[in-house]
Write an enzyme that holds these catalytic residues in place. Structure first.
Site, short mmCIF file in Angstrom:
data_model
loop_
_atom_site.label_atom_id
_atom_site.label_comp_id
_atom_site.label_asym_id
_atom_site.label_seq_id
_atom_site.Cartn_x
_atom_site.Cartn_y
_atom_site.Cartn_z
N CYS A 12 -47.72 -57.33 19.73
CA CYS A 12 -48.46 -58.28 20.57
C CYS A 12 -48.54 -59.65 19.88
O CYS A 12 -49.12 -59.77 18.80
CB CYS A 12 -49.85 -57.72 20.83
SG CYS A 12 -51.01 -58.88 21.57
N CYS B 241 -52.04 -60.89 19.14
CA CYS B 241 -52.61 -60.07 18.06
C CYS B 241 -52.12 -60.56 16.70
O CYS B 241 -52.90 -60.67 15.76
CB CYS B 241 -52.22 -58.60 18.24
SG CYS B 241 -52.83 -57.84 19.74
#
Length: 133
Positions: free
Chosen positions: A57, A60
């Site tokens: 991600c 992230c």
């Protein structure tokens, strides 16, 4: 498991390794580790900040260094990291629909939830939790 708020998984087989844990961030690798860390935080009267994340991600990866910074700046809090792909059933039990998702816990109870890599909100909530204890 869940979806990243801003990017796709991609098909890169040589997945870049990003250091999500470290400093005062504890990687949760099993539900037993979760139980131990939450119990430790409750015993010590600490607020727990949990980051449900995924290595693929983009947001992230972007927020991970800031999360580690916060863990160093606020040692009175316990910072946990859960990889949603490593613990899919556990993550589902927390109703994780997007990554990153942050939970703020005190005495085992949810104080707040933040979805997305929003540094100002994470900082604001982090300070709130630190002061609320």
């Amino acid at each position: 498991m869940g979806q990243c708020l801003c990017s796709d998984k991609g098909d890169d087989d040589s997945e870049q390794h990003v250091e999500f844990a470290g400093s005062n961030v504890h990687l949760i690798t099993a539900t037993e580790v979760w139980d131990q860390k939450v119990s430790e935080a409750n015993k010590d009267g600490k607020t727990v900040l949990v980051n449900f994340s995924a290595t693929w991600c983009g947001p992230c990866r972007m927020i991970a260094p800031f999360y580690r910074e916060l863990s160093e700046k606020y040692p009175s809090l316990m910072f946990l990291l859960v990889d949603v792909d490593e613990l899919p059933e556990f993550s589902s039990s927390w109703d994780i629909k997007a990554t990153p998702t942050f939970f703020f816990l005190r005495d085992g109870k949810q104080l707040d939830k933040l979805v997305g890599a929003n540094k100002p909100e994470l900082q604001k909530n982090n300070c709130y939790c630190r002061l609320s204890g």
